[in-house]
Design an enzyme around this catalytic site. Structure first.
Site, short mmCIF file in Angstrom:
data_model
loop_
_atom_site.label_atom_id
_atom_site.label_comp_id
_atom_site.label_asym_id
_atom_site.label_seq_id
_atom_site.Cartn_x
_atom_site.Cartn_y
_atom_site.Cartn_z
N HIS A 140 44.93 76.98 -2.71
CA HIS A 140 45.72 78.16 -2.40
C HIS A 140 46.47 78.71 -3.61
CE1 HIS A 140 49.74 76.19 -2.50
NE2 HIS A 140 49.05 75.12 -2.15
N ASP A 141 46.45 80.02 -3.74
CA ASP A 141 47.25 80.75 -4.73
C ASP A 141 46.83 80.46 -6.17
OD1 ASP A 141 49.32 82.03 -2.86
OD2 ASP A 141 49.46 79.91 -2.35
N GLY A 152 46.93 73.67 -5.87
CA GLY A 152 47.58 74.94 -5.59
C GLY A 152 48.33 75.53 -6.78
#
Length: 264
Positions: A116-117, A134
């Protein structure tokens, strides 16, 4: 047969193979190929001429306990190859970003994971079994060797190359070649830079800058000041200084024992 949501927006030239799955709120550009058994979940936007190979999963919800079901995104550029069983997760609101970004002309080999991200820049290669945690940033033209893993919030600079099986727990400065266990700076990515049109003079300047940073015995702040005073402005000098000064985790060590002070 494939399953394609009526709420997905696919360009006319998109090819969708048998048993592929494309969810709501997906946009896929001209010339893309979604091969058999590939999965594209919601809130994914993909550019032109990308290929998603069998078993790959794009847009899965984050593997992050802070994720609360919010709308978040995956954005993919043009001419990206996502090979077999690679996974790209959506962003999270808790990060302040809410989007995972993959640039253009990227190769994600089989079984790679982009959490994520994360941000992966243009022309990057993540070799098979690479996993980036992440909010890791991989800048343009970087190459991560097979089975490399990156700690969350890591930064990998432009044109860096990291050897296979590395454990990234510090930031990787631009133009560098990184390897060994524990991970170390081992030199400048000469071959990669030559292939991309850097002159011999530019490469030698990059080497001299890193010699100053790693071998002068100065702490990182003083070494950067010495580089700033001792080398004329150039895109390469400025990129190195900006990267190091912005690093929150600190940069990787050098194998040279005299460099210890420069990265404490």
């Amino acid at each position: 047969m494939a399953t394609v949501s009526p709420n997905a927006k696919l360009a006319d030239s998109v090819e969708v193979g048998p048993y592929a799955y494309i969810d709501d709120n997906v946009e896929i550009g001209e010339g893309c190929r979604i091969l058999p058994h590939a999965t594209i979940f919601s809130y994914v936007k993909m550019g032109r001429d990308c290929t998603v190979f069998p078993g790959a999963v794009v847009g899965g919800i984050p593997q992050d306990i802070k994720f609360a079901g919010e709308v978040s995104y995956v954005e993919i550029g043009d001419r990206v190859n996502i090979r077999e069983c690679a996974t790209i997760n959506r962003g999270t609101a808790a990060s302040g970003k809410g989007v995972t970004r993959i640039g253009s002309d990227v190769l994600l080999m089989s079984y790679t994971h982009v959490a994520h991200d994360c941000t992966v820049g243009d022309h990057c290669i993540l070799v098979s079994f690479v996993g980036i945690a992440g909010e890791t940033d991989v800048d343009d033209w970087a190459i991560l060797g097979g089975s490399t893993v990156a700690h969350q919030f890591s930064k990998i600079g432009k044109h860096a190359i990291v050897s296979g099986g590395s454990k990234i727990n510090k930031d990787i400065p631009p133009y560098s070649m990184i390897g060994r266990d524990p991970i170390e700076y081992v030199g400048v990515n000469r071959v990669g830079l030559m292939r991309r049109g850097f002159s011999s003079a530019q490469i030698e300047t990059i080497k001299d800058i890193y010699d100053t940073i790693y071998n002068s015995g100065l702490n990182v702040s003083d070494a950067c000041c010495k580089v700033e005073l001792g080398f004329p402005p150039s895109p390469e000098r400025d990129e190195i200084l900006s990267f190091i000064r912005a690093s929150k985790r600190g940069i990787v060590r050098s194998s040279d024992s005299n460099s210890r002070g420069a990265i404490e």
